[in-house]
Design an enzyme around this catalytic site. Structure first.
Site, PDB file in Angstrom:
ATOM      1  N   GLU A  48      36.052  24.220  27.776  1.00 52.13           N
ATOM      2  CA  GLU A  48      36.820  25.377  27.281  1.00 52.13           C
ATOM      3  C   GLU A  48      36.064  26.081  26.176  1.00 52.13           C
ATOM      4  O   GLU A  48      35.530  25.439  25.263  1.00 52.13           O
ATOM      5  CB  GLU A  48      38.184  24.914  26.761  1.00 52.13           C
ATOM      6  CG  GLU A  48      39.226  24.874  27.846  1.00 52.13           C
ATOM      7  CD  GLU A  48      40.616  24.577  27.313  1.00 52.13           C
ATOM      8  OE1 GLU A  48      40.803  24.536  26.083  1.00 52.13           O
ATOM      9  OE2 GLU A  48      41.505  24.375  28.148  1.00 52.13           O
ATOM     10  N   ASP A 196      34.474  47.950  40.943  1.00 54.72           N
ATOM     11  CA  ASP A 196      34.636  46.642  41.590  1.00 54.72           C
ATOM     12  C   ASP A 196      33.619  46.595  42.724  1.00 54.72           C
ATOM     13  O   ASP A 196      33.824  47.163  43.791  1.00 54.72           O
ATOM     14  CB  ASP A 196      36.075  46.484  42.109  1.00 54.72           C
ATOM     15  CG  ASP A 196      36.285  45.124  42.779  1.00 54.72           C
ATOM     16  OD1 ASP A 196      35.286  44.441  43.079  1.00 54.72           O
ATOM     17  OD2 ASP A 196      37.458  44.752  43.003  1.00 54.72           O
ATOM     18  N   THR A 222      32.828  39.888  43.035  1.00 56.02           N
ATOM     19  CA  THR A 222      32.861  38.524  43.545  1.00 56.02           C
ATOM     20  C   THR A 222      31.414  38.141  43.832  1.00 56.02           C
ATOM     21  O   THR A 222      30.538  39.011  43.934  1.00 56.02           O
ATOM     22  CB  THR A 222      33.670  38.431  44.856  1.00 56.02           C
ATOM     23  OG1 THR A 222      33.174  39.408  45.769  1.00 56.02           O
ATOM     24  CG2 THR A 222      35.138  38.644  44.612  1.00 56.02           C
ATOM     25  N   LYS A 225      30.381  37.443  48.742  1.00 52.09           N
ATOM     26  CA  LYS A 225      30.342  38.304  49.938  1.00 52.09           C
ATOM     27  C   LYS A 225      28.864  38.617  50.227  1.00 52.09           C
ATOM     28  O   LYS A 225      28.122  37.687  50.545  1.00 52.09           O
ATOM     29  CB  LYS A 225      31.203  39.535  49.695  1.00 52.09           C
ATOM     30  CG  LYS A 225      32.659  39.184  49.329  1.00 52.09           C
ATOM     31  CD  LYS A 225      33.489  40.419  49.251  1.00 52.09           C
ATOM     32  CE  LYS A 225      34.800  40.354  48.570  1.00 52.09           C
ATOM     33  NZ  LYS A 225      35.708  39.324  48.527  1.00 52.09           N
ATOM     34  N   ARG A 231      32.219  30.907  45.865  1.00 50.66           N
ATOM     35  CA  ARG A 231      33.367  31.747  45.522  1.00 50.66           C
ATOM     36  C   ARG A 231      33.492  31.777  44.006  1.00 50.66           C
ATOM     37  O   ARG A 231      33.750  30.765  43.369  1.00 50.66           O
ATOM     38  CB  ARG A 231      34.650  31.165  46.109  1.00 50.66           C
ATOM     39  CG  ARG A 231      34.536  30.762  47.545  1.00 50.66           C
ATOM     40  CD  ARG A 231      35.870  30.457  48.109  1.00 50.66           C
ATOM     41  NE  ARG A 231      36.543  31.711  48.367  1.00 50.66           N
ATOM     42  CZ  ARG A 231      36.327  32.453  49.450  1.00 50.66           C
ATOM     43  NH1 ARG A 231      35.482  32.062  50.377  1.00 50.66           N
ATOM     44  NH2 ARG A 231      36.968  33.582  49.622  1.00 50.66           N
TER      45      ARG A 231
END
Ligand SMILES: Cc1ncc(COP(=O)(O)O)c(C=O)c1O
Length: 390
Positions: A48, A196, A222, A225, A231
Site C-alpha cells: 500500500e 482513453d 488498459t 488490448k 489485464r
C-alpha cells in the site's frame, strides 16, 4: 499444478484459445514472459502506498518494480519524466477512468464522453456505470451520415454543457481521432481533456496511429488490448502547476484501492519493454493492414462497414443492414459455432437492442500476434461471409 480440477480448466482454455480464430477486438495473446511475471512471487506482497512511501515493510524490491514499470511506460510513449507522470496501480481500465474523475471532477460535476451505442465505453458516463451516477453525464455521438465524430457538434455540446472533463477515447470506433481538435474544444470550454487510449495504445506505441500525448491532460489506457500486456491500466498525467497527477494518485490510492497488484505491475513492465521493440512496430502496422484487408474484403462481399472502413485494429460491421442481413446475435452465434469468436455490437443510430444489436465488432490484434497476414484476413472474411449467408 497439484489442483487437477483447475489444471484441467486451464488446459481446456489453452486448447480453446489455440483452436479458434479470435477476432475479439479487446483481446490479445501475451508472451510467456508476461505470464511468468503474472505468476511470480510478487503476488504475495502487500505494498500500500507508492514507491518510497509504503505502509508496509519489505518493499525495497516492490519499489524497484514499480519504478521500472513507470520508467518503461514513459519511455515507450516518448514522454519526459519532468513533463509526465504515470500511475501504474489502477487494477484495470474501468477503475483507472473512475480514478481520474474522482481526482479531477467534483461529485455532481459533468463528464462528457461518447455514448456507448455510438462507440464509447460504459465508464464514459453511461447511466448503469458509477461514472454516470456520481457525475452528470453528457454524451456525444457520431455524425449519422459519415458515422465519424462530428467535431462541430462536439464543440457545440461542450460550449452548451460546460463539462469539467471531456473524454476522447472509444471502445467501438474504427477511425483515427483528431486529438488536436479535441484540445481546441476543451480549451474553449475550460474542460480537462482525457484520452482513453485503451483500444489503440499498442498502435500508438508502434507508430501505427497518431499520439494523443501532445494534446491531452490525462491519458488512460488498459494494457491488455493492442498493447499485448496483462489485464491492468496506466494513467498518464501532464505535470504542471495544476498538479493533476497528485490528485489522480490520491484518487487511485487511498481513494479507490488498497494494495497494488505487484505481479500485474511486473507483467506490465515486461509488456512495455516488448512493445518498445522493432518487432512490435512491425506488428502494430500489420494489425492495421490486416484490419483494412478484413474490412475491404467484407465490403466487397456485400457487408456494410460502419464509417466505410478502418484506420485501426477494429472493424465495425453492420450485419443487419435494415433487415436484409442477420442480427448481431445471430451472426456471433453462427460464427462461434464455426470457431470464429467475435462480439455482437451496436452500430451508430442503433435500432435494435444491445442484447441483439445490428452489428459485429471485429479486431485483428490477437490473430496478428499469431502471425496472420493479409491473405489470411481475406480467407477469414470469406469464411465469415459464407457462414453468415448460410
Ligand atoms: C475504451 C475503454 N476504456 C475502458 C475499458 C475498461 O477496461 P476494463 O475492462 O479493463 O475495466 C475498456 C474495455 O473494454 C475500453 O474499451
Amino acid at each position: 499444478m497439484k489442483d487437477k480440477e483447475v489444471a484441467k480448466l486451464v488446459e481446456q482454455e489453452e486448447k480453446r484459445q489455440k483452436s479458434v480464430i479470435n477476432l475479439i477486438a479487446s483481446e490479445n495473446y501475451v508472451s510467456q514472459d508476461v505470464l511468468d511475471a503474472l505468476g511470480s512471487e510478487f503476488t504475495n506482497k502487500y505494498a500500500e502506498g507508492y514507491s518510497g512511501h509504503r505502509y508496509y515493510g519489505g518493499n525495497e524490491i516492490s519499489d524497484k518494480v514499480e519504478d521500472l514499470c513507470q520508467a518503461r511506460a514513459l519511455k515507450l510513449f516518448k514522454l519526459s519524466p519532468s513533463k509526465w507522470h504515470v500511475n501504474v496501480q489502477a487494477l484495470s481500465g474501468s477503475p483507472a477512468n473512475l480514478a481520474v474523475y474522482l481526482g479531477l471532477v467534483p461529485l455532481g460535476g459533468t463528464v462528457m464522453g461518447m455514448s456507448l451505442t455510438e462507440g464509447g465505453h460504459l465508464t464514459h458516463g453511461h447511466k448503469v456505470s458509477a461514472t454516470g451516477k456520481f457525475w452528470r453525464a453528457v454524451q456525444y455521438g457520431v455524425n449519422s451520415k459519415t458515422e465519424q465524430i462530428d467535431y462541430e457538434a462536439v464543440a457545440k455540446l461542450a460550449k452548451k454543457e460546460k463539462p469539467n472533463i471531456i473524454v476522447a477515447g472509444f471502445t467501438a470506433y474504427p477511425r483515427v481521432v483528431d486529438f488536436k481538435r479535441f484540445r481546441k474544444i476543451t480549451d474553449l470550454s475550460g474542460a480537462y481533456l482525457m484520452v482513453d487510449l485503451s483500444h489503440t495504445a499498442g498502435l500508438v506505441a508502434g507508430n501505427a496511429c497518431p499520439s494523443p500525448f501532445p494534446y491531452a491532460d490525462v491519458v488512460t489506457t488498459t494494457t491488455h488490448k493492442t498493447l499485448r500486456g496483462p489485464r491492468s491500466a496506466l494513467i498518464f498525467s501532464r505535470i504542471d502547476n495544476r498538479e493533476l497527477y497528485k490528485k489522480i494518485d490520491k484518487a487511485v490510492f487511498p481513494g479507490l484501492q488498497g494494495g497494488p497488484h505487484l505481479n500485474q505491475i511486473a507483467a506490465v513492465a515486461v509488456a512495455l519493454k516488448e512493445a518498445g521493440s522493432p518487432a512490435f512496430k512491425k506488428y502494430a502496422k500489420q494489425v492495421v493492414k490486416n484490419a483494412q484487408v478484413l474490412a475491404g474484403e467484407l465490403k466487397r462481399l456485400g457487408w456494410r462497414i460502419v464509417s466505410g472502413g478502418t484506420d485501426t485494429h477494429l472493424v465495425l460491421v453492420d450485419t443487419w443492414m435494415d433487415g436484409k442481413g442477420v442480427s448481431g446475435k445471430e451472426a456471433s452465434d453462427k460464427l462461434e459455432k464455426a470457431g470464429i469468436i467475435v462480439n455482437k455490437n451496436t452500430i451508430p443510430g442503433e435500432t435494435r437492442s444491445p442484447m441483439d444489436p445490428s452489428g459485429l465488432r471485429l479486431g485483428t490484434a490477437a490473430e496478428t500476434t499469431r502471425g496472420k497476414k493479409e491473405k489470411d484476413m481475406k480467407k477469414i472474411a470469406q469464411k465469415i461471409d459464407e457462414i453468415l449467408k448460410k
